[in-house]
Design a protein around this motif. Sequence first.
Motif, PDB file in Angstrom:
ATOM      1  N   THR A 155       7.084 -17.177  25.403  1.00  0.00           N
ATOM      2  CA  THR A 155       8.067 -16.092  25.508  1.00  0.00           C
ATOM      3  C   THR A 155       7.445 -14.758  25.090  1.00  0.00           C
ATOM      4  O   THR A 155       7.606 -13.736  25.758  1.00  0.00           O
ATOM      5  CB  THR A 155       9.284 -16.399  24.601  1.00  0.00           C
ATOM      6  N   VAL A 156       6.720 -14.789  23.956  1.00  0.00           N
ATOM      7  CA  VAL A 156       6.137 -13.546  23.427  1.00  0.00           C
ATOM      8  C   VAL A 156       5.024 -13.048  24.350  1.00  0.00           C
ATOM      9  O   VAL A 156       4.939 -11.849  24.659  1.00  0.00           O
ATOM     10  CB  VAL A 156       5.617 -13.766  21.991  1.00  0.00           C
ATOM     11  N   LEU A 157       4.178 -13.981  24.828  1.00  0.00           N
ATOM     12  CA  LEU A 157       3.103 -13.597  25.752  1.00  0.00           C
ATOM     13  C   LEU A 157       3.669 -12.972  27.022  1.00  0.00           C
ATOM     14  O   LEU A 157       3.182 -11.942  27.492  1.00  0.00           O
ATOM     15  CB  LEU A 157       2.267 -14.831  26.122  1.00  0.00           C
ATOM     16  N   ASP A 158       4.708 -13.598  27.574  1.00  0.00           N
ATOM     17  CA  ASP A 158       5.306 -13.076  28.812  1.00  0.00           C
ATOM     18  C   ASP A 158       5.849 -11.677  28.589  1.00  0.00           C
ATOM     19  O   ASP A 158       5.658 -10.781  29.405  1.00  0.00           O
ATOM     20  CB  ASP A 158       6.443 -13.995  29.293  1.00  0.00           C
ATOM     21  N   ALA A 159       6.565 -11.485  27.464  1.00  0.00           N
ATOM     22  CA  ALA A 159       7.211 -10.194  27.215  1.00  0.00           C
ATOM     23  C   ALA A 159       6.168  -9.103  26.982  1.00  0.00           C
ATOM     24  O   ALA A 159       6.286  -8.000  27.519  1.00  0.00           O
ATOM     25  CB  ALA A 159       8.147 -10.309  26.010  1.00  0.00           C
ATOM     26  N   LEU A 160       5.135  -9.399  26.187  1.00  0.00           N
ATOM     27  CA  LEU A 160       4.095  -8.390  25.934  1.00  0.00           C
ATOM     28  C   LEU A 160       3.316  -8.110  27.218  1.00  0.00           C
ATOM     29  O   LEU A 160       3.002  -6.955  27.529  1.00  0.00           O
ATOM     30  CB  LEU A 160       3.152  -8.857  24.825  1.00  0.00           C
ATOM     31  N   GLY A 161       3.017  -9.175  27.977  1.00  0.00           N
ATOM     32  CA  GLY A 161       2.285  -9.018  29.230  1.00  0.00           C
ATOM     33  C   GLY A 161       3.056  -8.135  30.202  1.00  0.00           C
ATOM     34  O   GLY A 161       2.473  -7.267  30.876  1.00  0.00           O
ATOM     35  N   GLU A 162       4.369  -8.333  30.249  1.00  0.00           N
ATOM     36  CA  GLU A 162       5.202  -7.540  31.169  1.00  0.00           C
ATOM     37  C   GLU A 162       5.158  -6.062  30.773  1.00  0.00           C
ATOM     38  O   GLU A 162       5.003  -5.183  31.624  1.00  0.00           O
ATOM     39  CB  GLU A 162       6.635  -8.093  31.135  1.00  0.00           C
ATOM     40  N   ARG A 163       5.263  -5.770  29.461  1.00  0.00           N
ATOM     41  CA  ARG A 163       5.216  -4.364  29.023  1.00  0.00           C
ATOM     42  C   ARG A 163       3.837  -3.756  29.287  1.00  0.00           C
ATOM     43  O   ARG A 163       3.709  -2.587  29.635  1.00  0.00           O
ATOM     44  CB  ARG A 163       5.559  -4.223  27.523  1.00  0.00           C
ATOM     45  N   SER A 164       2.808  -4.576  29.073  1.00  0.00           N
ATOM     46  CA  SER A 164       1.454  -4.090  29.305  1.00  0.00           C
ATOM     47  C   SER A 164       1.270  -3.728  30.778  1.00  0.00           C
ATOM     48  O   SER A 164       0.706  -2.674  31.109  1.00  0.00           O
ATOM     49  CB  SER A 164       0.473  -5.169  28.833  1.00  0.00           C
ATOM     50  N   ARG A 165       1.795  -4.576  31.669  1.00  0.00           N
ATOM     51  CA  ARG A 165       1.685  -4.267  33.109  1.00  0.00           C
ATOM     52  C   ARG A 165       2.516  -3.044  33.480  1.00  0.00           C
ATOM     53  O   ARG A 165       2.214  -2.343  34.433  1.00  0.00           O
ATOM     54  CB  ARG A 165       2.099  -5.486  33.953  1.00  0.00           C
ATOM     55  N   ALA A 166       3.569  -2.767  32.678  1.00  0.00           N
ATOM     56  CA  ALA A 166       4.405  -1.586  32.941  1.00  0.00           C
ATOM     57  C   ALA A 166       3.763  -0.308  32.385  1.00  0.00           C
ATOM     58  O   ALA A 166       4.377   0.762  32.442  1.00  0.00           O
ATOM     59  CB  ALA A 166       5.796  -1.793  32.342  1.00  0.00           C
TER      60      ALA A 166
END
Length: 240
Positions: A58-69
């Motif tokens: 969950t944490v990896l997905d959320a941080l990854g999504e913000r990083s891609r944004a």
Amino acid sequence: MDSLFISDLHLCEQRPATTRALLRFLATRTRGGDALYILGDLFDAWLGDEDDSPLARTVLDALGERSRAGVQVFLMPGNRDVLLGERFARRAGASLLPDPCCRQVGDRRVLLAHGDALCSADLGYQRYRRWIRRPATRRLLLALPLALRRRIAAALRRHSREHTPMKPAPLLDVVPATVEEALIEYGVDLLIHGHTHRPAQHAHRNGSRLVLGDWDGAEARYVCWSAGSEPLLHAFPIAP
Ligand code: MN
């Protein structure tokens, strides 16, 4: 464009409200172009980057999504998650930061630290800290089976839970002289750290110090530093 600083979330399966608060924080407080600094103890315990628990994903997905944004994510391991490494950072789209380190924010340089190294009156803890951070210790721990690492971490947490309340209060806070030496050593007049769970702004002889809060209670305290203004502590509700 803001620089945001958080620490001491102590994410764990037993406190899902904190994980939800992080997801809400990422969604509502971070925009493309911002920098997000996580200054240690993101996880209540981290036993190696091969952890693929639902919480870790969950944490990896959320941080990854913000990083891609377009959010620049920086990750400093704390004392609870000292084993966070390159693999986790890469999967999160984050850059690992050493503890301590200097960063340029706008036209100022700031010293960032988790904060445990500044609690220098606690000699027993500092001995443990030097041991756990040795590359040889790290290699040894990461070579053990994950199940054994979990048992060791549980024993360390038990030890800390039993012994921390008996420690005299001054041992659990930073030592002002150590802070002032660090400011001199790095040639800066501003320090941001967490770990002590005592959010505040302090004035020192040679600079100022912002202390982030933990995410264990009803609200978190984080620092937002907008371009052209002073860094300030803000509150963020854990349960909306
Ligand atoms: Mn800590």
